[in-house]
Design a protein around this motif. Structure first.
Motif, PDB file in Angstrom:
ATOM      1  N   ALA A  12       0.849  -1.218  -0.061  1.00  0.00           N
ATOM      2  CA  ALA A  12      -0.103  -0.110  -0.049  1.00  0.00           C
ATOM      3  C   ALA A  12       0.763   1.340  -0.135  1.00  0.00           C
ATOM      4  O   ALA A  12       0.235   2.289  -0.459  1.00  0.00           O
ATOM      5  N   ASN A  13       1.958   1.189   0.391  1.00  0.00           N
ATOM      6  CA  ASN A  13       2.767   2.250   0.715  1.00  0.00           C
ATOM      7  C   ASN A  13       4.146   2.513   0.084  1.00  0.00           C
ATOM      8  O   ASN A  13       4.873   3.666   0.041  1.00  0.00           O
ATOM      9  N   CYS A  14       4.834   1.595  -0.199  1.00  0.00           N
ATOM     10  CA  CYS A  14       6.156   1.465  -0.794  1.00  0.00           C
ATOM     11  C   CYS A  14       6.218   0.825  -1.952  1.00  0.00           C
ATOM     12  O   CYS A  14       7.313   1.288  -2.710  1.00  0.00           O
ATOM     13  N   ALA A  15       5.363  -0.058  -2.555  1.00  0.00           N
ATOM     14  CA  ALA A  15       5.458  -0.629  -3.934  1.00  0.00           C
ATOM     15  C   ALA A  15       5.563   0.295  -5.036  1.00  0.00           C
ATOM     16  O   ALA A  15       6.158   0.005  -6.155  1.00  0.00           O
ATOM     17  N   VAL A  53      12.301   4.743   7.284  1.00  0.00           N
ATOM     18  CA  VAL A  53      10.881   4.886   6.867  1.00  0.00           C
ATOM     19  C   VAL A  53      10.367   5.926   7.820  1.00  0.00           C
ATOM     20  O   VAL A  53       9.423   6.712   7.360  1.00  0.00           O
ATOM     21  N   THR A  54      10.751   6.116   9.116  1.00  0.00           N
ATOM     22  CA  THR A  54       9.943   7.301   9.846  1.00  0.00           C
ATOM     23  C   THR A  54      10.251   8.527   9.379  1.00  0.00           C
ATOM     24  O   THR A  54       9.449   9.413   9.452  1.00  0.00           O
ATOM     25  N   ASN A  55      11.776   8.707   9.236  1.00  0.00           N
ATOM     26  CA  ASN A  55      12.187   9.962   8.846  1.00  0.00           C
ATOM     27  C   ASN A  55      12.418  10.416   7.332  1.00  0.00           C
ATOM     28  O   ASN A  55      12.543  11.625   6.940  1.00  0.00           O
ATOM     29  N   GLY A  56      12.175   9.408   6.561  1.00  0.00           N
ATOM     30  CA  GLY A  56      12.617   9.588   5.019  1.00  0.00           C
ATOM     31  C   GLY A  56      14.113   9.767   4.748  1.00  0.00           C
ATOM     32  O   GLY A  56      14.817   9.859   5.830  1.00  0.00           O
ATOM     33  N   ALA A  62       8.851  10.804   4.439  1.00  0.00           N
ATOM     34  CA  ALA A  62       8.979  10.547   5.791  1.00  0.00           C
ATOM     35  C   ALA A  62       7.594   9.729   5.976  1.00  0.00           C
ATOM     36  O   ALA A  62       6.458  10.328   5.615  1.00  0.00           O
ATOM     37  N   PHE A  63       7.409   8.622   6.712  1.00  0.00           N
ATOM     38  CA  PHE A  63       6.200   7.971   6.893  1.00  0.00           C
ATOM     39  C   PHE A  63       5.840   8.131   8.391  1.00  0.00           C
ATOM     40  O   PHE A  63       4.742   7.511   8.926  1.00  0.00           O
ATOM     41  N   GLY A  64       6.540   8.550   9.139  1.00  0.00           N
ATOM     42  CA  GLY A  64       6.343   9.036  10.555  1.00  0.00           C
ATOM     43  C   GLY A  64       5.053   9.312  10.890  1.00  0.00           C
ATOM     44  O   GLY A  64       4.536   9.018  11.870  1.00  0.00           O
ATOM     45  N   GLY A  65       4.508  10.305  10.116  1.00  0.00           N
ATOM     46  CA  GLY A  65       3.208  10.989  10.488  1.00  0.00           C
ATOM     47  C   GLY A  65       2.003  10.241   9.923  1.00  0.00           C
ATOM     48  O   GLY A  65       0.951  10.549   9.962  1.00  0.00           O
ATOM     49  N   ARG A  66       2.224   9.099   9.106  1.00  0.00           N
ATOM     50  CA  ARG A  66       1.278   8.601   8.295  1.00  0.00           C
ATOM     51  C   ARG A  66       1.204   7.229   8.696  1.00  0.00           C
ATOM     52  O   ARG A  66      -0.070   6.616   8.506  1.00  0.00           O
ATOM     53  N   LEU A  67       2.154   6.436   9.272  1.00  0.00           N
ATOM     54  CA  LEU A  67       2.188   5.140   9.693  1.00  0.00           C
ATOM     55  C   LEU A  67       1.955   5.077  11.056  1.00  0.00           C
ATOM     56  O   LEU A  67       2.924   5.807  11.515  1.00  0.00           O
ATOM     57  N   SER A  68       1.573   3.946  11.797  1.00  0.00           N
ATOM     58  CA  SER A  68       1.860   3.737  13.049  1.00  0.00           C
ATOM     59  C   SER A  68       3.121   3.140  13.199  1.00  0.00           C
ATOM     60  O   SER A  68       3.731   2.539  12.325  1.00  0.00           O
TER      61      SER A  68
END
Ligand code: HEM
Length: 88
Positions: A12-15, A53-56, A62-68
Motif C-alpha cells: 500500500a505504501n512502498c511498492a 521509513v519514519t524520517n525519510g 517520511a512515513f512517521g506521521g502517516r503510519l503507526s
C-alpha cells in the motif's frame, strides 16, 4: 514484527517506488540484501529500516506521521525477511 502484516503495508505504501524490491528513483538503492548492506544507514537490520521509513531520506518521503509505529515495525520486518529470502 509481523511479516504478513508488513507485506500489506509495503504493497500500500512502498511498492510505487520499490516494487519487487527495486528502486525506481535511485536504481542502485534497492531493497536487496547487498544494497541494504552497502547503503542503508546503520546497516541491514530492522531498526535501520524503521529509522529511514519514519524520517525519510532525500527523495523518499517520511512515513512517521502517516503510519503507526506498529505498521513501520511490521514493514521493516517484511523488508529484512524478504531481502534474506529474495524478492523474486
Ligand atoms: C531507499 C524502504 C517508500 C523512495 C529506501 C531504503 C529502504 C526503503 C530500506 C534504503 C535502500 C538502500 O539504501 O539500498 C521503504 C519502505 C517504504 C518506502 C519500507 C514504505 C513504507 C518509498 C517511496 C518512495 C521511496 C513511496 C518514492 C516516493 C526511495 C528512495 C530511496 C529509498 C529515493 C533512496 C534514498 C537515498 O538514499 O537517497 N527505501 N521505502 N521509498 N526509497 Fe524507500
Amino acid at each position: 514484527g509481523d511479516v504478513g502484516a508488513g507485506e500489506q503495508v509495503f504493497n500500500a505504501n512502498c511498492a510505487a517506488c520499490h516494487a519487487g524490491g527495486q528502486n525506481v528513483i535511485m536504481p542502485d538503492k534497492t531493497l536487496e540484501k547487498e544494497a541494504l548492506e552497502q547503503y542503508l544507514a546503520g546497516g541491514r537490520n530492522e531498526k535501520a529500516v524503521m529509522t529511514q521509513v519514519t524520517n525519510g531520506k532525500n527523495a523518499m518521503p517520511a512515513f512517521g506521521g502517516r503510519l503507526s509505529e506498529e505498521d513501520i515495525a511490521n514493514v521493516a520486518s517484511y523488508v529484512i525477511a524478504t531481502s534474506e529470502s529474495g524478492w523474486d
